[in-house]
Enzyme design. Structure first.
Site, short mmCIF file in Angstrom:
data_model
loop_
_atom_site.label_atom_id
_atom_site.label_comp_id
_atom_site.label_asym_id
_atom_site.label_seq_id
_atom_site.Cartn_x
_atom_site.Cartn_y
_atom_site.Cartn_z
N GLN A 131 0.81 -1.22 0.00
CA GLN A 131 0.00 0.00 0.00
C GLN A 131 0.84 1.26 0.00
O GLN A 131 0.35 2.34 -0.33
CB GLN A 131 -0.94 0.01 1.20
CG GLN A 131 -0.24 0.14 2.54
CD GLN A 131 -1.20 0.02 3.71
OE1 GLN A 131 -1.74 -1.05 3.98
NE2 GLN A 131 -1.41 1.13 4.41
N HIS A 273 -5.89 -1.37 11.57
CA HIS A 273 -5.40 -1.88 10.30
C HIS A 273 -6.34 -2.97 9.81
O HIS A 273 -6.91 -3.71 10.62
CB HIS A 273 -3.98 -2.45 10.49
CG HIS A 273 -3.29 -2.87 9.24
ND1 HIS A 273 -3.10 -2.03 8.16
CD2 HIS A 273 -2.72 -4.06 8.89
CE1 HIS A 273 -2.44 -2.68 7.20
NE2 HIS A 273 -2.21 -3.92 7.62
N ASN A 293 -1.39 -9.53 4.29
CA ASN A 293 -1.20 -8.13 4.63
C ASN A 293 -1.03 -7.30 3.36
O ASN A 293 -1.05 -7.83 2.25
CB ASN A 293 0.02 -7.99 5.55
CG ASN A 293 -0.03 -6.74 6.40
OD1 ASN A 293 -0.93 -5.92 6.28
ND2 ASN A 293 0.95 -6.58 7.28
#
Length: 325
Positions: A131, A273, A293
């Site tokens: 990200q 998160h 993730n």
């Protein structure tokens, strides 16, 4: 006297080597993660933080070798941030919205879930995304769950555009690169659909919405009851599930089964998160979740990590949601 000088020279050499080793690691860190700093003063401060991270890594790995904890640590792209800075970054860019959907038990027609399950082995999980500086974890987790549902239902595995969600789902309560919610992303895709990543690529920044059509929609989503047995049943029978968690102590995670032992928080208001649960298993008598993730494939276990199952580790059971295809 000669022996004394030899010893003194040896100790000086040891001190020089000890001083150079962290500097070499620092140079490798900057090169590997493309780190630059605006001033020499800032770089000096970040080097000091990096040295503290190395000490923490060494201490935790000693505990890992002594079987006191179940995970090892190492240098990641976040090693030049203090724990406080990393926690603040996560909290600043992630807020749980009120859950309006009914929490429910998952009835798969089977009273129990398999002992282990991994959607990666069934071909339902796309590549790991980094990200970067955009807090788009919520969009990446939502895309991962929708991608898996599309594959499960029609055999098509195609990366979907999380940039589409970053740019276009603001009216649903999301804030682009400043954070959002997977649940609100599901609502957007229900009403507007979502484009393929190839047609709307990730740029790691906020843009004007450029959506033109869509490749898929969802019918909605459901929240799984706050119970890890129910989450396992839903995951194995329905598909990967987006979850929220406290990810602060994953800053320097490298390998193994993470848990609450070094301060991971479990409260409903502590999540900061979003990740995607893709499976679960057991090793050495310890049950664990497998999570995808969004910090790149060089982080953790090729972009994935394991989290202890059955103790609400890092608040993993508080906000579990799955799209309905």
């Amino acid at each position: 006297m000669r022996a004394f000088h030899m010893f003194a020279n040896f100790m000086l050499t040891v001190l020089v080597v000890q001083a150079l080793l962290p500097r070499k690691e620092w140079d490798n860190f900057k090169k590997n993660y493309n780190k630059t700093y605006s001033t020499p003063e800032e770089e000096n401060y970040r080097y000091f933080v990096f040295l503290n991270s190395l000490r923490q890594i060494e201490n935790l790995n000693r505990r890992y070798r002594n079987n006191e904890i179940g995970f090892s640590t190492g240098v990641t792209q976040f090693a030049d941030l203090t724990q406080e800075e990393f926690d603040d970054m996560l909290h600043r860019h992630f807020k749980n919205a009120p859950v309006t959907e009914t929490l429910k038990s998952f009835d798969s027609g089977d009273p129990s879930a398999p002992e282990s399950f991994d959607w990666r082995e069934r071909g339902a999980v796309t590549r790991v995304i980094d990200q970067g500086t955009c807090s788009s974890c919520w969009a990446i987790a939502a895309c991962g769950a929708i991608e898996a549902q599309r594959f499960i239902h029609n055999g098509t595995l195609e990366p979907l555009s999380h940039q589409n969600l970053v740019d276009c789902s603001g009216s649903y309560g999301n804030n682009g690169c400043s954070g959002g919610e997977a649940e609100q992303a599901y609502d957007f895709v229900r009403d507007h659909g979502i484009m393929a990543d190839a047609d709307y690529p990730y740029v790691e920044d906020d843009q004007q919405c450029k959506q033109k059509g869509y490749v898929t929609k969802v019918k909605g989503y459901f929240m799984v009851e706050r119970n890890e047995v129910q989450i396992a049943k839903a995951l194995a029978s329905h598909g990967p599930i987006s979850v929220s968690m406290d990810a602060g102590w994953l800053r320097i995670y490298r390998h193994g089964i993470f848990d609450n032992s070094i301060g991971c928080k479990t409260g409903e208001n502590d999540t900061n998160h979003a990740v995607l649960l893709v499976g679960y298993g057991s090793k050495g008598g310890v049950d664990y979740w497998i999570a995808k993730n969004s910090w790149g494939a060089t982080w953790g276990e090729e972009g994935f990590f394991r989290l202890k199952k059955g103790e609400n580790a890092c608040g993993i059971k508080n906000y579990a949601a799955a799209p309905i295809f």
